[in-house]
Scaffold this motif. Structure first.
Motif, mmCIF file in Angstrom:
data_model
loop_
_atom_site.group_PDB
_atom_site.id
_atom_site.type_symbol
_atom_site.label_atom_id
_atom_site.label_comp_id
_atom_site.label_asym_id
_atom_site.label_seq_id
_atom_site.Cartn_x
_atom_site.Cartn_y
_atom_site.Cartn_z
ATOM 1 N N PHE A 162 0.690 4.728 -2.201
ATOM 2 C CA PHE A 162 0.377 5.995 -1.542
ATOM 3 C C PHE A 162 1.458 7.047 -1.785
ATOM 4 O O PHE A 162 1.155 8.213 -2.020
ATOM 5 N N ASN B 12 -6.349 -0.537 -6.466
ATOM 6 C CA ASN B 12 -7.588 -1.264 -6.742
ATOM 7 C C ASN B 12 -7.521 -2.600 -6.009
ATOM 8 O O ASN B 12 -6.907 -3.562 -6.481
ATOM 9 N N GLU C 257 0.825 -1.217 0.000
ATOM 10 C CA GLU C 257 0.000 0.000 0.000
ATOM 11 C C GLU C 257 0.851 1.256 0.000
ATOM 12 O O GLU C 257 0.559 2.227 -0.709
ATOM 13 N N THR D 22 -3.923 5.349 -6.894
ATOM 14 C CA THR D 22 -5.005 4.639 -6.206
ATOM 15 C C THR D 22 -4.831 3.123 -6.344
ATOM 16 O O THR D 22 -4.559 2.620 -7.437
#
Length: 285
Positions: A154, A161, A150, A159
């Motif tokens: 970030f 999915n 993640e 983004t």
């Protein structure tokens, strides 16, 4: 007088299995460093059972071991027997996993940093639809690796999915079923251009699925993983098991010698390029 008469005592080592190369390497190196320091190592395999884990702890205490090294099971909850060792300040080191919000000794690889580097590498190559294939995220290892995944997105403002995350129940992962399920997942998500797998076993099953897709549809999917799957065309994150083992034994001996200062040690990992990537980089330079 035999060499065994000079032993300083027994060290207990509890681990969930001996199936993976990582587990085998831990046994090899921990035995080496334990013996080097004058102790004998005894081993108990729990087969991912917390009941077996608790029985092993009980048995080792009856055998009057000087300390224990524990590679915990995959379970989401802590084993009360392990917690009791911590409360009793019995010499113990957890390897590969740790207890959140509980002060104890542990040694783990840099799971989050390693996954961050691997996924960043894929993003830098232009992949944005990256699949994640993972066991159910129930322990600190898978949790940290998911956080590293993640974080890479970030930090770039991309983004994630999470429909491209394929999470498998650990009891359902097998050579007979998992490659087919991964194939179905990849076919259902044609936008995926790269996949990161949480471990070497899942990497091997994913590699089978990707090969099938490539032959049938000429669709290429790049694969990266944590730990070497033994495949020359796969880039992977390599743990330093020798250093993890050395640090583990050092922390255990510190406690046996009377010092108690719980700490968590992180051991660096390294991104190892596949033969294909190494050849490509050589040609570019």
């Amino acid at each position: 007088m035999s060499k065994s008469d000079h032993s300083k005592g027994l060290i207990g080592f509890i681990l969930p299995s001996m199936k993976t190369k990582i587990e085998q390497e831990f046994v090899n190196y921990i035995e080496k460093y334990v013996s080097k320091n004058g102790y004998h190592l005894i081993i108990k395999i729990t087969r991912e059972s917390q009941f077996e884990e608790a029985d092993a702890i009980k048995m080792f205490r009856k055998l009057d071991v000087k300390g224990m090294i524990i590679f915990p099971t995959e379970k989401e909850t802590y084993n009360e027997a392990v917690l009791r060792l911590t409360l009793d300040k019995f010499p113990m080191v957890l390897i590969d996993r740790f207890m959140v919000n509980i002060s104890t000794y542990s040694v783990t690889s840099e799971n989050e940093a390693g996954t961050f580097e691997a996924v960043s590498y894929l993003l830098d190559k232009g992949h944005t639809n990256i699949g994640l294939i993972s066991p159910v995220i129930t322990n600190t290892v898978t949790d940290e690796r998911a956080k590293g995944f993640e974080k890479a997105f970030f930090q770039r403002g991309i983004t994630i999915n999470k429909n491209l995350w394929f999470i498998l129940n650990i009891n359902e992962i097998s050579a007979s079923r998992t490659p087919k399920r991964i194939l179905e997942f990849l076919l259902a998500n044609p936008e995926i251009t790269a996949v990161f797998t949480m471990n070497a076993e899942l990497a091997r099953y994913t590699h089978i699925a990707i090969d099938s897709i490539k032959k049938r549809f000429s669709r290429d999917i790049e694969l990266l993983t944590f730990d070497s799957p033994g495949l020359s065309d796969v880039t992977y994150i390599q743990q330093d098991i020798a250093q993890c083992s050395k640090k583990t034994v050092e922390l255990l001996l510190e406690q046996i010698d009377g010092k108690y200062d719980p700490k968590r040690i992180y051991v660096p990992v390294e991104l190892k390029m596949s033969e294909n990537e190494t050849l490509l980089l050589t040609e570019l330079t």
